[in-house]
Design a protein around this motif. Structure first.
Motif, mmCIF file in Angstrom:
data_model
loop_
_atom_site.group_PDB
_atom_site.id
_atom_site.type_symbol
_atom_site.label_atom_id
_atom_site.label_comp_id
_atom_site.label_asym_id
_atom_site.label_seq_id
_atom_site.Cartn_x
_atom_site.Cartn_y
_atom_site.Cartn_z
ATOM 1 N N VAL A 209 -27.636 -40.241 36.267
ATOM 2 C CA VAL A 209 -26.181 -40.141 36.240
ATOM 3 C C VAL A 209 -25.753 -38.873 35.502
ATOM 4 C CG1 VAL A 209 -24.049 -41.217 35.449
ATOM 5 C CG2 VAL A 209 -25.921 -42.637 36.295
ATOM 6 N N PHE A 210 -24.802 -38.173 36.073
ATOM 7 C CA PHE A 210 -24.254 -36.974 35.451
ATOM 8 C C PHE A 210 -22.870 -37.283 34.901
ATOM 9 C CE2 PHE A 210 -26.979 -33.329 36.814
ATOM 10 C CZ PHE A 210 -27.953 -34.072 37.438
ATOM 11 N N ARG A 211 -22.773 -37.310 33.588
ATOM 12 C CA ARG A 211 -21.473 -37.565 32.957
ATOM 13 C C ARG A 211 -20.606 -36.321 33.084
ATOM 14 N NH1 ARG A 211 -21.028 -42.143 32.956
ATOM 15 N NH2 ARG A 211 -22.768 -43.474 32.364
ATOM 16 N N PRO A 212 -19.292 -36.519 33.106
ATOM 17 C CA PRO A 212 -18.400 -35.341 33.128
ATOM 18 C C PRO A 212 -18.591 -34.519 31.851
ATOM 19 C CG PRO A 212 -17.190 -37.360 33.583
ATOM 20 C CD PRO A 212 -18.552 -37.776 33.161
ATOM 21 N N TYR A 213 -18.373 -33.231 31.961
ATOM 22 C CA TYR A 213 -18.445 -32.390 30.772
ATOM 23 C C TYR A 213 -17.220 -32.617 29.916
ATOM 24 C CZ TYR A 213 -21.948 -29.547 33.266
ATOM 25 O OH TYR A 213 -23.052 -29.097 33.935
ATOM 26 N N THR A 214 -17.389 -32.522 28.602
ATOM 27 C CA THR A 214 -16.229 -32.540 27.709
ATOM 28 C C THR A 214 -15.660 -31.130 27.640
ATOM 29 O OG1 THR A 214 -17.521 -31.977 25.766
ATOM 30 C CG2 THR A 214 -17.324 -34.304 26.293
ATOM 31 N N ALA A 215 -14.477 -31.031 27.042
ATOM 32 C CA ALA A 215 -13.837 -29.710 26.930
ATOM 33 C C ALA A 215 -14.738 -28.755 26.149
ATOM 34 C CB ALA A 215 -12.483 -29.836 26.255
ATOM 35 N N SER A 244 -11.168 -24.353 29.800
ATOM 36 C CA SER A 244 -11.972 -25.564 29.589
ATOM 37 C C SER A 244 -11.086 -26.775 29.385
ATOM 38 C CB SER A 244 -12.933 -25.410 28.419
ATOM 39 O OG SER A 244 -12.677 -24.285 27.664
ATOM 40 N N ALA A 245 -9.970 -26.581 28.694
ATOM 41 C CA ALA A 245 -9.069 -27.717 28.450
ATOM 42 C C ALA A 245 -8.480 -28.231 29.762
ATOM 43 C CB ALA A 245 -7.957 -27.314 27.499
ATOM 44 N N LEU A 246 -8.028 -27.312 30.590
ATOM 45 C CA LEU A 246 -7.434 -27.715 31.865
ATOM 46 C C LEU A 246 -8.459 -28.423 32.752
ATOM 47 C CD1 LEU A 246 -5.251 -24.585 32.719
ATOM 48 C CD2 LEU A 246 -4.444 -26.865 32.111
ATOM 49 N N ALA A 247 -9.669 -27.870 32.788
ATOM 50 C CA ALA A 247 -10.698 -28.466 33.640
ATOM 51 C C ALA A 247 -11.176 -29.798 33.076
ATOM 52 C CB ALA A 247 -11.869 -27.510 33.802
ATOM 53 N N ALA A 248 -11.124 -29.927 31.769
ATOM 54 C CA ALA A 248 -11.567 -31.182 31.154
ATOM 55 C C ALA A 248 -10.643 -32.330 31.517
ATOM 56 C CB ALA A 248 -11.641 -31.027 29.636
ATOM 57 N N THR A 249 -9.362 -32.038 31.633
ATOM 58 C CA THR A 249 -8.440 -33.106 32.025
ATOM 59 C C THR A 249 -8.682 -33.508 33.471
ATOM 60 O OG1 THR A 249 -6.771 -31.485 32.648
ATOM 61 C CG2 THR A 249 -6.631 -32.394 30.434
ATOM 62 N N GLU A 250 -9.269 -32.578 34.238
ATOM 63 C CA GLU A 250 -9.608 -32.930 35.601
ATOM 64 C C GLU A 250 -11.076 -33.365 35.672
ATOM 65 O OE1 GLU A 250 -8.518 -30.567 39.407
ATOM 66 O OE2 GLU A 250 -7.053 -30.098 37.863
ATOM 67 N N HIS A 251 -11.379 -34.487 35.123
ATOM 68 C CA HIS A 251 -12.700 -35.096 35.061
ATOM 69 C C HIS A 251 -13.846 -34.118 34.756
ATOM 70 C CE1 HIS A 251 -12.125 -34.437 39.505
ATOM 71 N NE2 HIS A 251 -13.282 -33.837 39.342
ATOM 72 N N GLY A 252 -13.600 -33.213 33.819
ATOM 73 C CA GLY A 252 -14.688 -32.347 33.349
ATOM 74 C C GLY A 252 -15.369 -31.552 34.428
ATOM 75 N N ASP A 253 -14.557 -30.933 35.270
ATOM 76 C CA ASP A 253 -15.065 -30.241 36.445
ATOM 77 C C ASP A 253 -15.384 -28.780 36.115
ATOM 78 O OD1 ASP A 253 -15.465 -29.025 38.861
ATOM 79 O OD2 ASP A 253 -13.848 -30.076 39.877
ATOM 80 N N ALA A 254 -16.666 -28.453 36.051
ATOM 81 C CA ALA A 254 -17.073 -27.102 35.675
ATOM 82 C C ALA A 254 -16.726 -26.091 36.762
ATOM 83 C CB ALA A 254 -18.568 -27.061 35.387
ATOM 84 N N HIS A 280 -2.493 -15.624 32.055
ATOM 85 C CA HIS A 280 -3.219 -15.391 33.304
ATOM 86 C C HIS A 280 -3.876 -16.673 33.809
ATOM 87 C CE1 HIS A 280 -3.487 -11.068 31.738
ATOM 88 N NE2 HIS A 280 -2.640 -11.069 32.749
ATOM 89 N N VAL A 281 -4.334 -17.481 32.888
ATOM 90 C CA VAL A 281 -4.972 -18.741 33.279
ATOM 91 C C VAL A 281 -3.954 -19.670 33.917
ATOM 92 C CG1 VAL A 281 -6.242 -20.745 32.458
ATOM 93 C CG2 VAL A 281 -6.671 -18.511 31.446
ATOM 94 N N ARG A 282 -2.774 -19.709 33.310
ATOM 95 C CA ARG A 282 -1.730 -20.555 33.889
ATOM 96 C C ARG A 282 -1.351 -20.080 35.287
ATOM 97 N NH1 ARG A 282 -0.418 -23.491 29.320
ATOM 98 N NH2 ARG A 282 -0.361 -22.133 27.502
ATOM 99 N N SER A 283 -1.207 -18.781 35.435
ATOM 100 C CA SER A 283 -0.902 -18.247 36.766
ATOM 101 C C SER A 283 -2.027 -18.563 37.730
ATOM 102 C CB SER A 283 -0.713 -16.732 36.717
ATOM 103 O OG SER A 283 0.105 -16.375 35.645
#
Length: 411
Positions: A209-215, A244-254, A280-283
């Motif tokens: 099993v691969f757990r989601p990544y944390t932020a 990393s924070a944004l991706a972490a809220t989306e099930h830790g998607d690298a 730039h990240v927000r854009s």
DNA sequence: CGTCCACAGGAATGACGGGCGG
DNA sequence: CCGCCCGTCATTCCTGTGGACG
């Protein structure tokens, strides 16, 4: 005159600050030399597969985890090392990676396997069983240990059933001098319920099993890639952390995190800036989403577009949250208007569900008691976006300002 | 408390354009 | 050329269903 402008673009790019050292390492299909926070899985899977180096079949494995948790990267990493090692010690090991979503059908998977054992099959025309038989014969004569990696296997099972897995896992029984191991990868654990118990038990001899990544873990991954991909000092800590924070809220998607980072970098570069900042990240987040929507919108089949257009017109007329029947009526009207044969309600209902999955519509089941059971349908994207894309469409541009007559009877 | 609406969504089947081997 | 099979999309037929209405 265009030439001058274009030259300006070129010059600005060339003289502007250099941000990327190597863009490729930020692409989602890049397999890095180090996979931070996946050491356990690598070792675990490695131990399971290692018997093939000594000439015996390894257990079948089932890898499970959400998208962007490193399943594909891990298995590609291991396959790569395993293949090198086997060449070194001259072990007859062959690995084959197949993405089932891209490959699509049982037939195409088997024909890919045939390529691995050096036989040619036509890309269509033969019975699937025939292709499988040819594969088995060729495989047996090759005397090898074959590792078949089936990525996004849930997709194949949903579309085609588990016949392929059944054939493949049972293939060993009729093989004399070759053996097959199967590595199945899925991000949907539920799909196991659709499997024949015999297939399930032989496929999941081992499970990882691969757990989601944390932020924080995502931060490490991004940092490692950024060191390779960006010129040092150009990426601010804040921008990286936001990714990393944004991706972490989306099930830790690298994968998501890397996309954000790359697009943010591209945006900064285009602006001629010397640093990538949070803005730039927000854009980048907006841009990724917009690109996704416009590209799906453009490639939609005509009738799906018409269904979506119907919802658009309904919204334009001031109604929000209509039911399937209403949409079908408007859709029927549009078809008549452009003299197109309309599909059945059953089919349109299916199209609505597809559009829902793609996020272009929001359809939720509701019960209205005496007044039936249906789907309540809303637009999933801004009206503006739909208009922008559809005005360029040969069929739909004329319909965008049409007022559906059947809406008059609605309250 | 049963009825019955307005569909959902599964299964089987068919039409179609493509390609095979014989 | 035939008979067969492929994948894709659509149709037809079907059974299932939550809860307001009577």
């Amino acid at each position: 005159m265009y030439e001058d402008l274009l030259n300006q673009v070129f010059d600005r790019f060339l003289t502007g600050p250099r941000l990327f050292r190597d863009r490729e390492v930020l692409r989602p299909d890049y397999v890095p030399k180090e996979l931070p926070h996946r050491e356990d899985q690598i070792l675990h899977v490695g131990r399971i597969l290692v018997p093939v180096l000594k000439g015996s079949r390894s257990s079948n494995i089932f890898l499970y985890g959400q998208t962007g948790t490193g399943k594909t990267a891990v298995i590609k990493f291991i396959i790569d090392r395993l293949t090198k090692k086997s060449q070194e010690i001259e072990a007859p090991v062959v690995a084959c990676y197949i993405n089932c979503r891209l490959t699509g059908t049982d037939y195409r998977v088997f024909s890919k396997l045939c390529e691995v054992v050096d036989i040619n099959v036509p890309f269509t025309g033969l019975a699937t069983n025939e292709v499988f038989d040819r594969f088995k014969v060729a495989l047996d004569s090759k005397k090898i240990l074959l590792i078949v990696v089936l990525d996004e296997i849930d997709f194949l099972v949903r579309e085609q059933g588990d016949d392929l897995l059944y054939d493949l896992t049972r293939g060993n029984e009729s093989l004399q001098s070759s053996k097959v191991s199967v590595v199945g990868i899925s991000n949907d654990l539920q799909f196991k319920e659709h499997l024949d118990p015999r297939v399930l038990s032989s496929l999941s001899e081992e499970e990882v099993v691969f757990r989601p990544y944390t932020a924080i873990e995502l931060g490490d991954i991004l940092q490692a890639r950024a060191n390779l991909g960006f010129v040092s000092g150009t990426l601010t800590k804040g921008a990286l952390n936001l990714c990393s924070a944004l991706a972490a809220t989306e099930h830790g998607d690298a994968r998501r995190a890397l996309d954000l980072l790359r697009v943010a970098g591209e945006l900064a570069e285009r602006e001629g800036k010397s640093k990538v900042i949070e803005e730039h990240v927000r854009s980048a987040q907006n841009k990724i989403e917009e690109d996704r929507i416009t590209s799906t919108l453009k490639t939609l089949p005509l009738h799906s577009k018409l269904v979506l257009c119907s919802c658009y017109l309904i919204k334009q007329a001031g109604y929000d949250g209509v039911i399937t029947g209403n949409v079908y009526e408007v859709y029927g009207e549009l078809c008549r208007k452009i003299q197109l044969e309309s599909l059945t309600q059953r089919r349109v209902s299916g199209l609505i569900s597809e559009l829902d999955i793609m996020g272009l519509l929001n359809a939720s089941l509701i019960n209205m008691g005496r007044y039936g059971r249906t789907k309540k349908i809303k637009l999933g994207i801004p009206e503006k976006v739909i208009r922008e894309i559809f005005v360029k469409d040969e069929w739909l541009s004329t319909l965008l300002d049409y007022k559906p007559r059947c809406l008059c009877s609605l309250k």
